[in-house]
Write a protein that holds these residues in place. Structure first.
Motif, mmCIF file in Angstrom:
data_model
loop_
_atom_site.group_PDB
_atom_site.id
_atom_site.type_symbol
_atom_site.label_atom_id
_atom_site.label_comp_id
_atom_site.label_asym_id
_atom_site.label_seq_id
_atom_site.Cartn_x
_atom_site.Cartn_y
_atom_site.Cartn_z
ATOM 1 N N ASP A 26 6.154 16.882 34.186
ATOM 2 C CA ASP A 26 6.252 16.042 33.487
ATOM 3 C C ASP A 26 6.258 15.947 31.529
ATOM 4 O OD1 ASP A 26 3.489 16.666 32.016
ATOM 5 O OD2 ASP A 26 3.023 16.238 33.791
ATOM 6 N N TYR A 47 7.748 9.266 36.348
ATOM 7 C CA TYR A 47 7.379 8.744 37.760
ATOM 8 C C TYR A 47 7.005 7.498 37.470
ATOM 9 C CZ TYR A 47 7.063 13.632 38.192
ATOM 10 O OH TYR A 47 7.851 15.084 38.019
ATOM 11 N N CYS A 48 6.807 6.385 36.712
ATOM 12 C CA CYS A 48 5.973 4.858 36.709
ATOM 13 C C CYS A 48 7.030 4.582 36.552
ATOM 14 C CB CYS A 48 4.816 5.029 36.218
ATOM 15 S SG CYS A 48 3.606 5.843 37.451
ATOM 16 N N HIS A 154 -1.074 15.436 39.320
ATOM 17 C CA HIS A 154 -0.565 14.265 39.685
ATOM 18 C C HIS A 154 -0.788 13.440 40.918
ATOM 19 C CE1 HIS A 154 2.265 13.922 36.615
ATOM 20 N NE2 HIS A 154 2.464 15.091 35.978
ATOM 21 N N GLU A 158 2.947 9.964 43.020
ATOM 22 C CA GLU A 158 4.253 9.943 42.302
ATOM 23 C C GLU A 158 5.520 11.086 42.155
ATOM 24 O OE1 GLU A 158 1.099 8.999 38.213
ATOM 25 O OE2 GLU A 158 1.666 11.067 39.420
ATOM 26 N N ARG A 161 7.873 10.084 44.944
ATOM 27 C CA ARG A 161 8.711 8.963 44.037
ATOM 28 C C ARG A 161 9.757 9.716 43.602
ATOM 29 N NH1 ARG A 161 5.606 6.582 41.037
ATOM 30 N NH2 ARG A 161 5.223 5.233 42.451
#
Length: 247
Positions: A26, A47-48, A154, A158, A161
């Protein structure tokens, strides 16, 4: 579409850094680069942000203010950097692509297999299968362990995705070859995805390409050889300050 060289105005603002992370990490992977442009560096976690690379790129651009953006991406972050350049060509002055392959040929079987490993065996198994092998053997165990500690907290959904965003990303070799600003292609000498050979061919395909191969380094250059990367980024920042984009 990428603007033609003649139609692109000179940037009016000071340089800003937009740092885009690799899987399964991240924004914290850029901790050792955040000081290069204090108060003008952004390292979002994506990720979001959505289920497509286009959505990631739009979310990444939101906090950035000016029109002299140096977009730096590692792996899928490099693919996202190219997408940012497609969305806002008038604002992106330079690209730094680390361990990035612009051309993409979907591999649905590989995609499905990776999702199964995450779902059935968990993130630690996926880490050992897909991401730990991307580090150079010359990289210290402490650095690899640090990266693993970034990844494992995580949620599996996530990272799944992110894997799907990576595997469904558009091919952007046309963007790479048409981008009129400076493009710095960075590869660890020991990287296998895509590695020095493909990185060199990509640098040759750009209008203003610069290839940097970092010895004793794998895929995750910001973690494995942060000092070497910081020297490259300092060079890019200096070039944007010294020679405003006119192409």
């Amino acid at each position: 579409m990428i603007a033609s060289p003649a139609s692109r105005p000179q940037p009016k603002s000071d340089p800003e850094l937009l740092l885009l992370h690799a899987l399964p990490l991240d924004g914290s992977m850029w901790a050792k680069q955040m000081h290069l442009l204090p108060d003008a560096t952004y390292a979002p976690s994506l990720y979001c942000a959505g289920d497509t690379l286009h959505a990631w790129a739009r979310a990444a651009l939101e906090p950035v203010k000016g029109d002299n953006i140096i977009v730096v991406g590692c792996s899928v972050g490099g693919s996202c950097a190219l997408e940012v350049a497609m969305i806002a060509p008038e604002r992106v002055s330079s690209l730094v692509l680390i361990g990035t392959k612009a051309r993409h040929r979907p591999d649905p079987a590989f995609h499905a297999r990776a999702l199964r490993v995450i779902e059935k065996d968990g993130l630690e198994a996926a880490w050992e299968t897909y991401w730990a092998p991307l580090f150079s053997r010359a990289t210290s165990a402490a650095v690899v362990d640090q990266a693993k500690r970034m990844a494992l907290p995580h949620l599996p959904g996530e990272i799944a995705r992110g894997v799907s965003v990576f595997h469904t990303r558009p091919s952007r070799d046309d963007c790479l070859s048409a981008f009129p600003g400076r493009v710095t292609i960075v590869s660890g000498a020991d990287d296998v995805a895509p590695g020095p050979k493909i990185s060199a061919s990509q640098a040759e395909a750009t209008l203003d390409g610069h290839l940097r191969i970092i010895p004793e380094c794998g895929h995750y250059v910001p973690l494995e050889r942060p000092g070497a990367l910081n020297r490259i980024l300092a060079e890019v920042i200096a070039a944007q300050r010294r020679e405003p984009r006119t192409r």
